[in-house]
Motif scaffolding. Sequence first.
Motif, PDB file in Angstrom:
ATOM      1  N   ALA A   9      10.460  52.715  44.364  1.00  0.00           N
ATOM      2  CA  ALA A   9      11.893  52.542  44.188  1.00  0.00           C
ATOM      3  C   ALA A   9      12.699  53.356  45.186  1.00  0.00           C
ATOM      4  O   ALA A   9      13.808  52.968  45.549  1.00  0.00           O
ATOM      5  CB  ALA A   9      12.293  52.919  42.762  1.00  0.00           C
ATOM      6  N   ASP A  10      12.150  54.466  45.680  1.00  0.00           N
ATOM      7  CA  ASP A  10      12.881  55.286  46.651  1.00  0.00           C
ATOM      8  C   ASP A  10      12.730  54.774  48.081  1.00  0.00           C
ATOM      9  O   ASP A  10      13.226  55.373  49.024  1.00  0.00           O
ATOM     10  CB  ASP A  10      12.451  56.745  46.561  1.00  0.00           C
ATOM     11  N   GLY A  11      12.030  53.641  48.249  1.00  0.00           N
ATOM     12  CA  GLY A  11      11.871  53.043  49.568  1.00  0.00           C
ATOM     13  C   GLY A  11      10.621  53.468  50.302  1.00  0.00           C
ATOM     14  O   GLY A  11      10.285  52.903  51.338  1.00  0.00           O
ATOM     15  N   SER A  12       9.906  54.446  49.779  1.00  0.00           N
ATOM     16  CA  SER A  12       8.667  54.863  50.426  1.00  0.00           C
ATOM     17  C   SER A  12       7.585  53.824  50.142  1.00  0.00           C
ATOM     18  O   SER A  12       7.696  53.033  49.208  1.00  0.00           O
ATOM     19  CB  SER A  12       8.235  56.240  49.929  1.00  0.00           C
ATOM     20  N   SER A  13       6.562  53.822  50.975  1.00  0.00           N
ATOM     21  CA  SER A  13       5.486  52.855  50.772  1.00  0.00           C
ATOM     22  C   SER A  13       4.154  53.451  51.174  1.00  0.00           C
ATOM     23  O   SER A  13       4.093  54.453  51.883  1.00  0.00           O
ATOM     24  CB  SER A  13       5.749  51.584  51.581  1.00  0.00           C
ATOM     25  N   LYS A  14       3.096  52.814  50.695  1.00  0.00           N
ATOM     26  CA  LYS A  14       1.737  53.218  51.032  1.00  0.00           C
ATOM     27  C   LYS A  14       0.932  51.958  51.268  1.00  0.00           C
ATOM     28  O   LYS A  14       0.983  51.021  50.469  1.00  0.00           O
ATOM     29  CB  LYS A  14       1.110  54.039  49.905  1.00  0.00           C
ATOM     30  N   VAL A  15       0.212  51.930  52.371  1.00  0.00           N
ATOM     31  CA  VAL A  15      -0.618  50.792  52.727  1.00  0.00           C
ATOM     32  C   VAL A  15      -1.995  51.314  53.076  1.00  0.00           C
ATOM     33  O   VAL A  15      -2.135  52.294  53.798  1.00  0.00           O
ATOM     34  CB  VAL A  15      -0.039  50.025  53.942  1.00  0.00           C
ATOM     35  N   SER A  16      -3.023  50.672  52.563  1.00  0.00           N
ATOM     36  CA  SER A  16      -4.379  51.012  52.959  1.00  0.00           C
ATOM     37  C   SER A  16      -5.194  49.727  52.988  1.00  0.00           C
ATOM     38  O   SER A  16      -4.790  48.707  52.446  1.00  0.00           O
ATOM     39  CB  SER A  16      -4.995  52.030  51.995  1.00  0.00           C
ATOM     40  N   ALA A  17      -6.321  49.784  53.653  1.00  0.00           N
ATOM     41  CA  ALA A  17      -7.194  48.620  53.741  1.00  0.00           C
ATOM     42  C   ALA A  17      -8.624  49.067  53.547  1.00  0.00           C
ATOM     43  O   ALA A  17      -9.016  50.138  53.986  1.00  0.00           O
ATOM     44  CB  ALA A  17      -7.032  47.938  55.101  1.00  0.00           C
ATOM     45  N   SER A  18      -9.380  48.240  52.867  1.00  0.00           N
ATOM     46  CA  SER A  18     -10.801  48.526  52.688  1.00  0.00           C
ATOM     47  C   SER A  18     -11.576  47.224  52.833  1.00  0.00           C
ATOM     48  O   SER A  18     -11.055  46.149  52.603  1.00  0.00           O
ATOM     49  CB  SER A  18     -11.061  49.156  51.322  1.00  0.00           C
ATOM     50  N   GLY A  19     -12.788  47.352  53.232  1.00  0.00           N
ATOM     51  CA  GLY A  19     -13.624  46.176  53.436  1.00  0.00           C
ATOM     52  C   GLY A  19     -14.118  46.155  54.869  1.00  0.00           C
ATOM     53  O   GLY A  19     -13.939  47.097  55.628  1.00  0.00           O
ATOM     54  N   GLU A  20     -14.716  45.049  55.225  1.00  0.00           N
ATOM     55  CA  GLU A  20     -15.310  44.938  56.550  1.00  0.00           C
ATOM     56  C   GLU A  20     -14.362  44.260  57.529  1.00  0.00           C
ATOM     57  O   GLU A  20     -13.677  43.308  57.181  1.00  0.00           O
ATOM     58  CB  GLU A  20     -16.610  44.147  56.474  1.00  0.00           C
ATOM     59  N   GLY A  22     -11.506  44.310  60.915  1.00  0.00           N
ATOM     60  CA  GLY A  22     -10.071  44.175  61.035  1.00  0.00           C
ATOM     61  C   GLY A  22      -9.229  45.171  60.265  1.00  0.00           C
ATOM     62  O   GLY A  22      -8.120  44.850  59.874  1.00  0.00           O
ATOM     63  N   ARG A  23      -9.739  46.364  60.040  1.00  0.00           N
ATOM     64  CA  ARG A  23      -8.993  47.334  59.226  1.00  0.00           C
ATOM     65  C   ARG A  23      -7.644  47.678  59.848  1.00  0.00           C
ATOM     66  O   ARG A  23      -6.632  47.729  59.167  1.00  0.00           O
ATOM     67  CB  ARG A  23      -9.829  48.593  59.029  1.00  0.00           C
ATOM     68  N   VAL A  24      -7.604  47.904  61.143  1.00  0.00           N
ATOM     69  CA  VAL A  24      -6.355  48.261  61.824  1.00  0.00           C
ATOM     70  C   VAL A  24      -5.351  47.117  61.686  1.00  0.00           C
ATOM     71  O   VAL A  24      -4.175  47.337  61.367  1.00  0.00           O
ATOM     72  CB  VAL A  24      -6.610  48.601  63.314  1.00  0.00           C
ATOM     73  N   GLU A  25      -5.813  45.898  61.903  1.00  0.00           N
ATOM     74  CA  GLU A  25      -4.934  44.736  61.782  1.00  0.00           C
ATOM     75  C   GLU A  25      -4.453  44.554  60.343  1.00  0.00           C
ATOM     76  O   GLU A  25      -3.302  44.206  60.106  1.00  0.00           O
ATOM     77  CB  GLU A  25      -5.634  43.465  62.273  1.00  0.00           C
ATOM     78  N   ALA A  26      -5.335  44.808  59.396  1.00  0.00           N
ATOM     79  CA  ALA A  26      -4.962  44.678  57.982  1.00  0.00           C
ATOM     80  C   ALA A  26      -3.907  45.707  57.606  1.00  0.00           C
ATOM     81  O   ALA A  26      -2.943  45.391  56.900  1.00  0.00           O
ATOM     82  CB  ALA A  26      -6.200  44.830  57.094  1.00  0.00           C
ATOM     83  N   GLU A  27      -4.050  46.938  58.083  1.00  0.00           N
ATOM     84  CA  GLU A  27      -3.045  47.965  57.792  1.00  0.00           C
ATOM     85  C   GLU A  27      -1.719  47.630  58.456  1.00  0.00           C
ATOM     86  O   GLU A  27      -0.653  47.838  57.886  1.00  0.00           O
ATOM     87  CB  GLU A  27      -3.546  49.345  58.212  1.00  0.00           C
ATOM     88  N   ARG A  28      -1.772  47.078  59.659  1.00  0.00           N
ATOM     89  CA  ARG A  28      -0.544  46.661  60.344  1.00  0.00           C
ATOM     90  C   ARG A  28       0.151  45.552  59.545  1.00  0.00           C
ATOM     91  O   ARG A  28       1.364  45.578  59.352  1.00  0.00           O
ATOM     92  CB  ARG A  28      -0.873  46.173  61.757  1.00  0.00           C
ATOM     93  N   LEU A  29      -0.623  44.595  59.074  1.00  0.00           N
ATOM     94  CA  LEU A  29      -0.072  43.526  58.237  1.00  0.00           C
ATOM     95  C   LEU A  29       0.544  44.105  56.972  1.00  0.00           C
ATOM     96  O   LEU A  29       1.650  43.723  56.574  1.00  0.00           O
ATOM     97  CB  LEU A  29      -1.166  42.524  57.872  1.00  0.00           C
ATOM     98  N   GLY A  30      -0.131  45.040  56.347  1.00  0.00           N
ATOM     99  CA  GLY A  30       0.382  45.672  55.134  1.00  0.00           C
ATOM    100  C   GLY A  30       1.697  46.379  55.374  1.00  0.00           C
ATOM    101  O   GLY A  30       2.631  46.281  54.572  1.00  0.00           O
ATOM    102  N   ARG A  31       1.808  47.082  56.504  1.00  0.00           N
ATOM    103  CA  ARG A  31       3.072  47.765  56.831  1.00  0.00           C
ATOM    104  C   ARG A  31       4.193  46.765  57.057  1.00  0.00           C
ATOM    105  O   ARG A  31       5.330  46.970  56.621  1.00  0.00           O
ATOM    106  CB  ARG A  31       2.890  48.666  58.053  1.00  0.00           C
ATOM    107  N   ARG A  32       3.885  45.656  57.715  1.00  0.00           N
ATOM    108  CA  ARG A  32       4.913  44.630  57.949  1.00  0.00           C
ATOM    109  C   ARG A  32       5.353  43.995  56.636  1.00  0.00           C
ATOM    110  O   ARG A  32       6.542  43.711  56.437  1.00  0.00           O
ATOM    111  CB  ARG A  32       4.394  43.578  58.920  1.00  0.00           C
TER     112      ARG A  32
END
Length: 58
Positions: A9-20, A22-32
């Motif tokens: 609610a305060d606008g902060s966010s957390k993104v993480s990725a697990s699995g096999e 494309g982790r960097v791409e998955a985290e980038r997608l999560g941030r977007r």
Amino acid sequence: MLIPITVNADGSSKVSASGEGGRVEAERLGRRLADAVRKVIREEMAPGGMTYTFVRGR
């Protein structure tokens, strides 16, 4: 691949990725996605937005 995204609610966010692969791409997608969610929340809380209207009782 699992991409948990939390937007608080305060606008902060957390993104993480697990699995096999494309982790960097998955985290980038999560941030977007988190950025897009924050944008929609800001728009809906502005005058004329759905949340603004609901809270104001109109």
